[in-house]
Enzyme design. Sequence first.
Site, PDB file in Angstrom:
ATOM      1  N   GLU A 258       0.886   3.934   1.765  1.00  0.00           N
ATOM      2  CA  GLU A 258       1.311   4.399   3.084  1.00  0.00           C
ATOM      3  C   GLU A 258       2.449   3.551   3.643  1.00  0.00           C
ATOM      4  O   GLU A 258       3.406   4.086   4.214  1.00  0.00           O
ATOM      5  CB  GLU A 258       0.134   4.367   4.074  1.00  0.00           C
ATOM      6  CG  GLU A 258      -1.044   5.231   3.674  1.00  0.00           C
ATOM      7  CD  GLU A 258      -2.127   4.489   2.905  1.00  0.00           C
ATOM      8  OE1 GLU A 258      -3.309   4.817   3.101  1.00  0.00           O
ATOM      9  OE2 GLU A 258      -1.800   3.592   2.096  1.00  0.00           O
TER      10      GLU A 258
ATOM     11  N   CYS B 220      -2.944   0.126   7.232  1.00  0.00           N
ATOM     12  CA  CYS B 220      -2.135   1.350   7.145  1.00  0.00           C
ATOM     13  C   CYS B 220      -2.346   2.248   8.360  1.00  0.00           C
ATOM     14  O   CYS B 220      -1.394   2.843   8.860  1.00  0.00           O
ATOM     15  CB  CYS B 220      -2.454   2.092   5.848  1.00  0.00           C
ATOM     16  SG  CYS B 220      -1.946   1.140   4.387  1.00  0.00           S
TER      17      CYS B 220
ATOM     18  N   CYS C  62      -6.616   2.397   5.235  1.00  0.00           N
ATOM     19  CA  CYS C  62      -7.322   1.192   5.668  1.00  0.00           C
ATOM     20  C   CYS C  62      -6.856   0.831   7.086  1.00  0.00           C
ATOM     21  O   CYS C  62      -6.013   1.508   7.675  1.00  0.00           O
ATOM     22  CB  CYS C  62      -7.021   0.045   4.697  1.00  0.00           C
ATOM     23  SG  CYS C  62      -5.298  -0.538   4.792  1.00  0.00           S
TER      24      CYS C  62
ATOM     25  N   HIS D 170       0.856  -1.186   0.000  1.00  0.00           N
ATOM     26  CA  HIS D 170       0.000   0.000   0.000  1.00  0.00           C
ATOM     27  C   HIS D 170       0.894   1.239   0.000  1.00  0.00           C
ATOM     28  O   HIS D 170       2.018   1.209   0.513  1.00  0.00           O
ATOM     29  CB  HIS D 170      -0.876   0.031   1.250  1.00  0.00           C
ATOM     30  CG  HIS D 170      -2.008  -0.940   1.232  1.00  0.00           C
ATOM     31  ND1 HIS D 170      -3.225  -0.657   1.791  1.00  0.00           N
ATOM     32  CD2 HIS D 170      -2.119  -2.191   0.716  1.00  0.00           C
ATOM     33  CE1 HIS D 170      -4.040  -1.696   1.639  1.00  0.00           C
ATOM     34  NE2 HIS D 170      -3.383  -2.635   0.995  1.00  0.00           N
TER      35      HIS D 170
END
Length: 172
Positions: A55, A86, A83, A53
């Site tokens: 992040e 993260c 999410c 992801h």
Amino acid sequence: MESCEKYMKEAIKQAKKAYKLGEVPIGCVIVYNDKIIGRGYNRRNTDKNTLSHAEILAIRKASKKMGDWRLEDCTMYVTLEPCQMCSGAIVQARIKEVVIGSMNPKAGCAGSILNLLQMEEFNHQVEIRKGVLEEECTDMLQRFFRELRQRNKKAKEEHKKREAEYQEKAQQ
């Protein structure tokens, strides 16, 4: 231009890299002392890795640059609300503030479904600023998913066509 918008534009540039790869266009930058120290964009499908992801990738780069896992005086700019994974990483990294472009009512954990960033039970809470360049962030995501639905529909139609041709040949 306000610094929030300046850095969100940098996060949007990262999101556009994901878009070009056919990934969900999410981008992120981490700023320390008015300098970007970490950048990331969504690469889950490209890397075949759940952890890829925007992040997480940006946190990894920022931690390496800082020489520490603690990013206490840093601000994260991200085009889509983080999410649960993260958000947990953001709390663990002790990031001071997260600036969010677009909220994520289906999976967001900075206020939409849960707010993991500000749970009093944790030993660290994160400041949140929402809606920075929201329209631009939202438009990019909506365009991506509209195009994805069109591609999927076309692929399904092509598959049905090939299947019908196969069935026709099999009956001859």
